[in-house]
Motif scaffolding. Sequence first.
Motif, PDB file in Angstrom:
ATOM      1  N   PHE A 166       9.222  33.812  35.305  1.00  0.00           N
ATOM      2  CA  PHE A 166       8.756  32.755  34.394  1.00  0.00           C
ATOM      3  C   PHE A 166       7.531  32.129  35.044  1.00  0.00           C
ATOM      4  O   PHE A 166       7.613  31.620  36.170  1.00  0.00           O
ATOM      5  CB  PHE A 166       9.842  31.699  34.147  1.00  0.00           C
ATOM      6  CG  PHE A 166       9.327  30.620  33.249  1.00  0.00           C
ATOM      7  CD1 PHE A 166       9.254  30.832  31.884  1.00  0.00           C
ATOM      8  CD2 PHE A 166       8.835  29.431  33.763  1.00  0.00           C
ATOM      9  CE1 PHE A 166       8.710  29.871  31.044  1.00  0.00           C
ATOM     10  CE2 PHE A 166       8.293  28.459  32.937  1.00  0.00           C
ATOM     11  CZ  PHE A 166       8.238  28.688  31.573  1.00  0.00           C
ATOM     12  N   GLU A 167       6.400  32.179  34.349  1.00  0.00           N
ATOM     13  CA  GLU A 167       5.124  31.797  34.975  1.00  0.00           C
ATOM     14  C   GLU A 167       4.225  31.030  34.002  1.00  0.00           C
ATOM     15  O   GLU A 167       4.360  31.199  32.783  1.00  0.00           O
ATOM     16  CB  GLU A 167       4.371  33.072  35.389  1.00  0.00           C
ATOM     17  CG  GLU A 167       5.069  33.881  36.464  1.00  0.00           C
ATOM     18  CD  GLU A 167       5.167  33.166  37.813  1.00  0.00           C
ATOM     19  OE1 GLU A 167       4.278  32.351  38.138  1.00  0.00           O
ATOM     20  OE2 GLU A 167       6.147  33.407  38.541  1.00  0.00           O
ATOM     21  N   PRO A 168       3.264  30.262  34.530  1.00  0.00           N
ATOM     22  CA  PRO A 168       2.267  29.672  33.635  1.00  0.00           C
ATOM     23  C   PRO A 168       1.436  30.786  32.992  1.00  0.00           C
ATOM     24  O   PRO A 168       1.203  31.810  33.625  1.00  0.00           O
ATOM     25  CB  PRO A 168       1.378  28.831  34.562  1.00  0.00           C
ATOM     26  CG  PRO A 168       1.955  28.901  35.903  1.00  0.00           C
ATOM     27  CD  PRO A 168       3.054  29.914  35.928  1.00  0.00           C
ATOM     28  N   ALA A 169       1.022  30.554  31.741  1.00  0.00           N
ATOM     29  CA  ALA A 169       0.217  31.572  31.044  1.00  0.00           C
ATOM     30  C   ALA A 169      -1.164  31.014  30.760  1.00  0.00           C
ATOM     31  O   ALA A 169      -1.296  29.853  30.353  1.00  0.00           O
ATOM     32  CB  ALA A 169       0.890  31.943  29.735  1.00  0.00           C
ATOM     33  N   ILE A 170      -2.176  31.839  31.001  1.00  0.00           N
ATOM     34  CA  ILE A 170      -3.529  31.425  30.604  1.00  0.00           C
ATOM     35  C   ILE A 170      -4.104  32.543  29.742  1.00  0.00           C
ATOM     36  O   ILE A 170      -4.581  33.554  30.246  1.00  0.00           O
ATOM     37  CB  ILE A 170      -4.401  31.136  31.845  1.00  0.00           C
ATOM     38  CG1 ILE A 170      -3.766  29.997  32.635  1.00  0.00           C
ATOM     39  CG2 ILE A 170      -5.831  30.784  31.414  1.00  0.00           C
ATOM     40  CD1 ILE A 170      -4.431  29.656  33.931  1.00  0.00           C
ATOM     41  N   ASN A 171      -3.979  32.345  28.436  1.00  0.00           N
ATOM     42  CA  ASN A 171      -4.402  33.401  27.501  1.00  0.00           C
ATOM     43  C   ASN A 171      -5.625  32.999  26.696  1.00  0.00           C
ATOM     44  O   ASN A 171      -6.179  33.811  25.961  1.00  0.00           O
ATOM     45  CB  ASN A 171      -3.255  33.753  26.552  1.00  0.00           C
ATOM     46  CG  ASN A 171      -2.131  34.463  27.281  1.00  0.00           C
ATOM     47  OD1 ASN A 171      -2.355  35.063  28.334  1.00  0.00           O
ATOM     48  ND2 ASN A 171      -0.929  34.381  26.752  1.00  0.00           N
ATOM     49  N   SER A 172      -6.056  31.745  26.822  1.00  0.00           N
ATOM     50  CA  SER A 172      -7.241  31.306  26.090  1.00  0.00           C
ATOM     51  C   SER A 172      -8.273  30.799  27.096  1.00  0.00           C
ATOM     52  O   SER A 172      -8.022  29.818  27.807  1.00  0.00           O
ATOM     53  CB  SER A 172      -6.853  30.188  25.112  1.00  0.00           C
ATOM     54  OG  SER A 172      -7.979  29.393  24.833  1.00  0.00           O
ATOM     55  N   LYS A 173      -9.401  31.505  27.158  1.00  0.00           N
ATOM     56  CA  LYS A 173     -10.435  31.104  28.130  1.00  0.00           C
ATOM     57  C   LYS A 173     -10.936  29.694  27.823  1.00  0.00           C
ATOM     58  O   LYS A 173     -11.218  28.908  28.723  1.00  0.00           O
ATOM     59  CB  LYS A 173     -11.591  32.102  28.084  1.00  0.00           C
ATOM     60  CG  LYS A 173     -11.190  33.440  28.657  1.00  0.00           C
ATOM     61  CD  LYS A 173     -12.377  34.179  29.243  1.00  0.00           C
ATOM     62  CE  LYS A 173     -11.880  35.361  30.043  1.00  0.00           C
ATOM     63  NZ  LYS A 173     -12.087  36.648  29.401  1.00  0.00           N
ATOM     64  N   PHE A 174     -11.042  29.379  26.517  1.00  0.00           N
ATOM     65  CA  PHE A 174     -11.540  28.065  26.124  1.00  0.00           C
ATOM     66  C   PHE A 174     -10.614  26.947  26.638  1.00  0.00           C
ATOM     67  O   PHE A 174     -11.056  25.991  27.285  1.00  0.00           O
ATOM     68  CB  PHE A 174     -11.683  27.991  24.596  1.00  0.00           C
ATOM     69  CG  PHE A 174     -11.953  26.608  24.099  1.00  0.00           C
ATOM     70  CD1 PHE A 174     -13.199  26.018  24.286  1.00  0.00           C
ATOM     71  CD2 PHE A 174     -10.955  25.864  23.476  1.00  0.00           C
ATOM     72  CE1 PHE A 174     -13.443  24.719  23.853  1.00  0.00           C
ATOM     73  CE2 PHE A 174     -11.187  24.569  23.039  1.00  0.00           C
ATOM     74  CZ  PHE A 174     -12.442  23.996  23.228  1.00  0.00           C
ATOM     75  N   LEU A 175      -9.295  27.123  26.393  1.00  0.00           N
ATOM     76  CA  LEU A 175      -8.336  26.094  26.844  1.00  0.00           C
ATOM     77  C   LEU A 175      -8.334  25.984  28.369  1.00  0.00           C
ATOM     78  O   LEU A 175      -8.187  24.902  28.930  1.00  0.00           O
ATOM     79  CB  LEU A 175      -6.927  26.425  26.357  1.00  0.00           C
ATOM     80  CG  LEU A 175      -6.651  26.180  24.875  1.00  0.00           C
ATOM     81  CD1 LEU A 175      -5.209  26.527  24.547  1.00  0.00           C
ATOM     82  CD2 LEU A 175      -6.930  24.730  24.491  1.00  0.00           C
ATOM     83  N   ASP A 176      -8.548  27.125  29.034  1.00  0.00           N
ATOM     84  CA  ASP A 176      -8.560  27.110  30.496  1.00  0.00           C
ATOM     85  C   ASP A 176      -9.739  26.296  31.016  1.00  0.00           C
ATOM     86  O   ASP A 176      -9.591  25.452  31.903  1.00  0.00           O
ATOM     87  CB  ASP A 176      -8.621  28.555  31.021  1.00  0.00           C
ATOM     88  CG  ASP A 176      -8.355  28.601  32.506  1.00  0.00           C
ATOM     89  OD1 ASP A 176      -7.518  27.803  32.975  1.00  0.00           O
ATOM     90  OD2 ASP A 176      -9.000  29.392  33.208  1.00  0.00           O
ATOM     91  N   LYS A 177     -10.921  26.537  30.408  1.00  0.00           N
ATOM     92  CA  LYS A 177     -12.121  25.785  30.837  1.00  0.00           C
ATOM     93  C   LYS A 177     -11.899  24.294  30.629  1.00  0.00           C
ATOM     94  O   LYS A 177     -12.201  23.471  31.489  1.00  0.00           O
ATOM     95  CB  LYS A 177     -13.338  26.241  30.024  1.00  0.00           C
ATOM     96  CG  LYS A 177     -13.847  27.597  30.452  1.00  0.00           C
ATOM     97  CD  LYS A 177     -15.368  27.673  30.307  1.00  0.00           C
ATOM     98  CE  LYS A 177     -15.896  28.893  31.045  1.00  0.00           C
ATOM     99  NZ  LYS A 177     -16.130  30.031  30.168  1.00  0.00           N
TER     100      LYS A 177
END
Length: 287
Positions: A166-177
């Motif tokens: 179970f891990e954090p997900a980063i699937n949207s570059k925009f939300l990550d920025k």
Amino acid sequence: MTASKSNTVINKEHFDHLYLNVNINSILKKINNLHSFLNDATKTDTSWVGMYYDDFQNKLKGKKVLELGCGDCTNAAIMAALGADVYANDISQVAGKFIENLNEQFPFDTPITFIKGDFLESELTPNFYDIVIGKAFVHHLTPNQEIQFIEKIVTVLKPNGLVRYFEPAINSKFLDKLRWLIPVSGRPSKLQRKEFESWKMNDPHPERDNSSKNYERIGKVYFEQIRIIPFGSIERFHRLLPQKYDRKFRRFAFKLEKQLPNRLNLTFARSHLIEYRNPIKSGELNV
Ligand SMILES: C[S@@+](CC[C@H](N)C(=O)[O-])C[C@H]1O[C@@H](n2cnc3c(N)ncnc32)[C@H](O)[C@@H]1O
């Protein structure tokens, strides 16, 4: 010193320090009230919703489970209280103390075994474990370490074994920025350059790809079956609400997410459950 070594050292120092504040009584309270704790947490608190997705609590009895990065050992204790034979590993020596105390203070059917130090350096029995768990753990590994870990996991798992991360997900570059621009407690905004640089130097999270696609790509090399379940596309908005509505909103959000298209949930996920099943025992490939 290699890059992965220095990441391990940063993690060890960070967590040895952090765990000095953990009170074992709060873990004992959870396992002494196991079913009411799980009943609430698996509907409301993201990591428990994800980790115990699909009635996981009823699939543990009698299983040999290896937990990597067991940390404060709450999850190891919960799994042992549910009847699993738990082997818990962490580089933090404090984790070993928690396990010693938990074993002394709770009548587990099978006491938890602590595997001290770096998993990559531990001597473990091949084809031994039914399940390998990583809860909020893999995102602390560099890309190289992650591959070394998975290759070793493949050797220690039984042929029909299961990995559950179970891990954090980063699937949207925009939300990550956007995320890096907003300061949170203990982490300055990327716009505050100097403060950000000095925070980053001791951050235990290495640069890596935390997307669902990355886990899928790696899983395909080493396992016959992969399943990724995203969480948090709606739940992420709980921060905008007053505290008193927080838990109610989260429960509602997790239910609502089940009605939404998977594509949308994946894009806006805050975290994901990654399941790899049936290791390919000959899979020493380059990825
Ligand atoms: C964010 S904590 C998660 C702890 C726990 N699983 C939880 O859900 O609270 C990450 C844990 O991974 C451990 N860790 C980091 N690198 C490790 C390594 N190479 N081998 C074993 N444990 C490691 C850290 O010491 C820390 O306890």
